[in-house]
Write an enzyme that holds these catalytic residues in place. Sequence first.
Site, PDB file in Angstrom:
ATOM      1  N   ASN A 146       4.082  -5.337  18.172  1.00  0.00           N
ATOM      2  CA  ASN A 146       3.089  -6.226  17.563  1.00  0.00           C
ATOM      3  C   ASN A 146       1.994  -6.483  18.593  1.00  0.00           C
ATOM      4  O   ASN A 146       2.193  -6.312  19.785  1.00  0.00           O
ATOM      5  CB  ASN A 146       3.777  -7.552  17.174  1.00  0.00           C
ATOM      6  CG  ASN A 146       2.970  -8.350  16.174  1.00  0.00           C
ATOM      7  OD1 ASN A 146       1.776  -8.582  16.374  1.00  0.00           O
ATOM      8  ND2 ASN A 146       3.586  -8.735  15.071  1.00  0.00           N
TER       9      ASN A 146
ATOM     10  N   THR B  84       4.502  -7.100  11.829  1.00  0.00           N
ATOM     11  CA  THR B  84       4.766  -8.175  10.876  1.00  0.00           C
ATOM     12  C   THR B  84       4.825  -9.504  11.617  1.00  0.00           C
ATOM     13  O   THR B  84       5.364  -9.601  12.703  1.00  0.00           O
ATOM     14  CB  THR B  84       6.067  -7.932  10.066  1.00  0.00           C
ATOM     15  OG1 THR B  84       6.264  -9.041   9.178  1.00  0.00           O
ATOM     16  CG2 THR B  84       7.275  -7.758  10.965  1.00  0.00           C
TER      17      THR B  84
ATOM     18  N   HIS C 211       8.583  -5.359  -1.243  1.00  0.00           N
ATOM     19  CA  HIS C 211       7.685  -6.305  -1.937  1.00  0.00           C
ATOM     20  C   HIS C 211       6.896  -5.619  -3.040  1.00  0.00           C
ATOM     21  O   HIS C 211       5.881  -6.144  -3.490  1.00  0.00           O
ATOM     22  CB  HIS C 211       6.746  -6.976  -0.930  1.00  0.00           C
ATOM     23  CG  HIS C 211       7.470  -7.944  -0.055  1.00  0.00           C
ATOM     24  ND1 HIS C 211       6.953  -8.408   1.133  1.00  0.00           N
ATOM     25  CD2 HIS C 211       8.692  -8.532  -0.182  1.00  0.00           C
ATOM     26  CE1 HIS C 211       7.813  -9.248   1.683  1.00  0.00           C
ATOM     27  NE2 HIS C 211       8.877  -9.334   0.916  1.00  0.00           N
TER      28      HIS C 211
ATOM     29  N   ASP D 244       0.860  -1.193   0.000  1.00  0.00           N
ATOM     30  CA  ASP D 244       0.000   0.000   0.000  1.00  0.00           C
ATOM     31  C   ASP D 244       0.897   1.244   0.000  1.00  0.00           C
ATOM     32  O   ASP D 244       2.102   1.148   0.228  1.00  0.00           O
ATOM     33  CB  ASP D 244      -0.952  -0.012   1.221  1.00  0.00           C
ATOM     34  CG  ASP D 244      -0.233   0.092   2.560  1.00  0.00           C
ATOM     35  OD1 ASP D 244      -0.488  -0.765   3.435  1.00  0.00           O
ATOM     36  OD2 ASP D 244       0.583   1.018   2.744  1.00  0.00           O
TER      37      ASP D 244
ATOM     38  N   ASP E 100       0.817  -9.496  18.984  1.00  0.00           N
ATOM     39  CA  ASP E 100       1.131 -10.837  19.514  1.00  0.00           C
ATOM     40  C   ASP E 100       2.612 -11.157  19.396  1.00  0.00           C
ATOM     41  O   ASP E 100       3.350 -10.461  18.714  1.00  0.00           O
ATOM     42  CB  ASP E 100       0.383 -11.920  18.678  1.00  0.00           C
ATOM     43  CG  ASP E 100      -1.115 -11.660  18.597  1.00  0.00           C
ATOM     44  OD1 ASP E 100      -1.675 -11.790  17.493  1.00  0.00           O
ATOM     45  OD2 ASP E 100      -1.684 -11.252  19.641  1.00  0.00           O
TER      46      ASP E 100
HETATM   47  C1  BV8 Z   1      12.266 -15.282  -1.979  1.00  0.00           C
HETATM   48  C2  BV8 Z   1       3.616  -8.924  -1.919  1.00  0.00           C
HETATM   49  C3  BV8 Z   1      14.155 -16.062  -3.118  1.00  0.00           C
HETATM   50  C4  BV8 Z   1       2.483  -9.505  -2.681  1.00  0.00           C
HETATM   51  C5  BV8 Z   1       4.404 -10.625  -0.381  1.00  0.00           C
HETATM   52  C6  BV8 Z   1       9.242 -21.917  -1.805  1.00  0.00           C
HETATM   53  C7  BV8 Z   1       9.582 -21.316  -3.012  1.00  0.00           C
HETATM   54  C8  BV8 Z   1      10.131 -20.042  -3.057  1.00  0.00           C
HETATM   55  C9  BV8 Z   1      10.312 -19.331  -1.893  1.00  0.00           C
HETATM   56  C10 BV8 Z   1       9.944 -19.936  -0.716  1.00  0.00           C
HETATM   57  C11 BV8 Z   1       9.438 -21.210  -0.647  1.00  0.00           C
HETATM   58  N1  BV8 Z   1       9.177 -21.507   0.665  1.00  0.00           N
HETATM   59  C12 BV8 Z   1       9.517 -20.449   1.428  1.00  0.00           C
HETATM   60  C13 BV8 Z   1       9.981 -19.501   0.604  1.00  0.00           C
HETATM   61  C14 BV8 Z   1      10.418 -18.199   0.963  1.00  0.00           C
HETATM   62  C15 BV8 Z   1       9.189 -17.321   0.865  1.00  0.00           C
HETATM   63  C16 BV8 Z   1       8.539 -17.340   2.229  1.00  0.00           C
HETATM   64  O1  BV8 Z   1       9.073 -16.752   3.139  1.00  0.00           O
HETATM   65  N2  BV8 Z   1       7.401 -18.046   2.356  1.00  0.00           N
HETATM   66  C17 BV8 Z   1       6.741 -18.131   3.646  1.00  0.00           C
HETATM   67  C18 BV8 Z   1       5.223 -18.134   3.434  1.00  0.00           C
HETATM   68  C19 BV8 Z   1       7.217 -19.383   4.348  1.00  0.00           C
HETATM   69  N3  BV8 Z   1       9.637 -15.992   0.514  1.00  0.00           N
HETATM   70  C20 BV8 Z   1       9.635 -15.628  -0.773  1.00  0.00           C
HETATM   71  O2  BV8 Z   1       9.189 -16.300  -1.691  1.00  0.00           O
HETATM   72  C21 BV8 Z   1      10.283 -14.278  -1.021  1.00  0.00           C
HETATM   73  N4  BV8 Z   1      11.245 -14.414  -2.059  1.00  0.00           N
HETATM   74  O3  BV8 Z   1      12.427 -16.044  -1.063  1.00  0.00           O
HETATM   75  O4  BV8 Z   1      13.086 -15.171  -3.081  1.00  0.00           O
HETATM   76  C22 BV8 Z   1      15.364 -15.437  -2.529  1.00  0.00           C
HETATM   77  C23 BV8 Z   1      15.300 -14.497  -1.531  1.00  0.00           C
HETATM   78  C24 BV8 Z   1      16.466 -13.986  -0.982  1.00  0.00           C
HETATM   79  C25 BV8 Z   1      17.671 -14.392  -1.456  1.00  0.00           C
HETATM   80  C26 BV8 Z   1      17.717 -15.324  -2.466  1.00  0.00           C
HETATM   81  C27 BV8 Z   1      16.571 -15.853  -3.002  1.00  0.00           C
HETATM   82  C28 BV8 Z   1       9.259 -13.269  -1.498  1.00  0.00           C
HETATM   83  C29 BV8 Z   1       8.244 -13.037  -0.404  1.00  0.00           C
HETATM   84  C30 BV8 Z   1       7.366 -11.851  -0.797  1.00  0.00           C
HETATM   85  C31 BV8 Z   1       5.978 -12.336  -1.137  1.00  0.00           C
HETATM   86  N5  BV8 Z   1       5.113 -11.168  -1.326  1.00  0.00           N
HETATM   87  N6  BV8 Z   1       3.686  -9.514  -0.588  1.00  0.00           N
HETATM   88  C32 BV8 Z   1       1.168  -9.156  -2.048  1.00  0.00           C
HETATM   89  O5  BV8 Z   1       1.134  -8.339  -1.093  1.00  0.00           O
HETATM   90  O6  BV8 Z   1       0.169  -9.682  -2.547  1.00  0.00           O
HETATM   91  S1  BV8 Z   1       4.428 -11.309   1.173  1.00  0.00           S
HETATM   92  C33 BV8 Z   1       3.117 -10.715   2.110  1.00  0.00           C
HETATM   93  O7  BV8 Z   1       3.068 -11.456   3.311  1.00  0.00           O
HETATM   94  C34 BV8 Z   1       3.334  -9.325   2.600  1.00  0.00           C
HETATM   95  O8  BV8 Z   1       3.968  -8.506   1.694  1.00  0.00           O
HETATM   96  C35 BV8 Z   1       4.168  -9.510   3.811  1.00  0.00           C
HETATM   97  O9  BV8 Z   1       5.511  -9.319   3.502  1.00  0.00           O
HETATM   98  C36 BV8 Z   1       4.062 -10.926   4.106  1.00  0.00           C
HETATM   99  C37 BV8 Z   1       3.878 -11.183   5.570  1.00  0.00           C
HETATM  100  O10 BV8 Z   1       2.810 -10.502   5.960  1.00  0.00           O
HETATM  101  P1  BV8 Z   1       2.938  -9.486   7.172  1.00  0.00           P
HETATM  102  O11 BV8 Z   1       3.260  -8.152   6.610  1.00  0.00           O
HETATM  103  O12 BV8 Z   1       3.831  -9.981   8.248  1.00  0.00           O
HETATM  104  O13 BV8 Z   1       1.458  -9.512   7.621  1.00  0.00           O
HETATM  105  P2  BV8 Z   1       0.692 -10.683   8.341  1.00  0.00           P
HETATM  106  O14 BV8 Z   1      -0.752 -10.564   8.025  1.00  0.00           O
HETATM  107  O15 BV8 Z   1       1.395 -11.979   8.092  1.00  0.00           O
HETATM  108  O16 BV8 Z   1       0.917 -10.332   9.881  1.00  0.00           O
HETATM  109  C38 BV8 Z   1       0.377  -9.126  10.400  1.00  0.00           C
HETATM  110  C39 BV8 Z   1       1.050  -8.929  11.733  1.00  0.00           C
HETATM  111  O17 BV8 Z   1       0.614  -7.699  12.265  1.00  0.00           O
HETATM  112  C40 BV8 Z   1       0.681 -10.006  12.736  1.00  0.00           C
HETATM  113  O18 BV8 Z   1       1.839 -10.377  13.475  1.00  0.00           O
HETATM  114  C41 BV8 Z   1      -0.327  -9.303  13.664  1.00  0.00           C
HETATM  115  O19 BV8 Z   1      -0.214  -9.759  15.013  1.00  0.00           O
HETATM  116  C42 BV8 Z   1       0.139  -7.873  13.580  1.00  0.00           C
HETATM  117  N7  BV8 Z   1      -0.914  -6.883  13.746  1.00  0.00           N
HETATM  118  C43 BV8 Z   1      -2.181  -6.920  13.239  1.00  0.00           C
HETATM  119  N8  BV8 Z   1      -2.825  -5.777  13.589  1.00  0.00           N
HETATM  120  C44 BV8 Z   1      -1.939  -5.013  14.282  1.00  0.00           C
HETATM  121  C45 BV8 Z   1      -0.725  -5.716  14.382  1.00  0.00           C
HETATM  122  N9  BV8 Z   1       0.342  -5.227  15.027  1.00  0.00           N
HETATM  123  C46 BV8 Z   1       0.213  -3.997  15.600  1.00  0.00           C
HETATM  124  N10 BV8 Z   1      -0.916  -3.264  15.533  1.00  0.00           N
HETATM  125  C47 BV8 Z   1      -2.007  -3.737  14.887  1.00  0.00           C
HETATM  126  N11 BV8 Z   1      -3.132  -2.993  14.855  1.00  0.00           N
END
Ligand code: BV8
Length: 232
Positions: free
Chosen positions: A200, A176, A107, A92, A202
Amino acid sequence: MNVLILTGAGISAESGVPTFRGEDGLWEGHRLDEVATPSAFERNPHLVHRFYNERRRSLLSESVQPNAAHIALAEFEAAHHDEFLLVTQNIDDLHYRAGSRNVLSMHGELLKAKCLDSGEVFPWQEDLTMETPHPRDPSQQGRLRPHVVWFGEMPFGLDLISTAAQSADLFVAIGTSAVVYPAAGIVDLTRADCRTVEINLDDTPQSTAFDESIRGKASVEVPKFLRQLTAT
Ligand code: BV8
């Protein structure tokens, strides 16, 4: 004092932007890594375009505005701009709209589109479909994708982020879930004498990697934390 900030979906939650791993962390029954991947786009571009069109329209709606956490970060940056980097995982534009300027959108950005052939990036506020004419050549259709990093794709700015992490004196991760790498691993790149803080609602799988955990809503805890920092 070099300050590095990392934000995730939690900082935008109170602005009305849904987080990924909230109650269901699904979209229309689809898991994120089913929709936000290059193969999903190959397989069903209409579904993926619809996923991002809905989020783009919602982001552009009047009801979605930067909240006190975004604003506090922008004000802090204005007072400490030479030693401040804001890395966001969010696609965003709320940090930018709040006034932040030194922002690294690792991202990508929902309000930009990228040409599948040339890689050229365009500001984009309308829906994207397979019929969307190319800005450079209207006879070409369906050659644009959202300018976002899908799972399996390389995030932007990793070298800059790594350098900033190694020179940070303070690293704060805000809203995050620390599930997605390499973003979740940034804290592990900081020096032993860097003060690390997680804000955060949690605990997360990386909470133990931080010196301090502040539990509460970003809109309350971020302004409070930055006020205290400025006062010291
Ligand atoms: C990579 C953009 C290679 C799109 C996003 C198999 C194949 C390939 C890769 C992998 C694989 N298995 C694992 C991987 C690695 C993978 C990964 O990590 N997977 C996870 C699921 C296990 N990563 C990748 O693929 C990355 N690329 O690895 O490339 C590489 C890298 C480095 C070096 C060499 C090679 C690319 C990842 C990016 C994906 N794109 N977004 C879109 O938005 O549609 S990810 C997406 O989820 C978001 O962008 C964000 O980054 C991510 C996590 O979300 P969060 O931001 O943390 O949000 P979430 O909802 O999860 O949590 C919210 C938090 O806020 C919670 O903790 C909550 O408690 C808290 N909260 C809520 N309300 C509040 C609050 N806190 C305070 N106040 C509040 N009011």
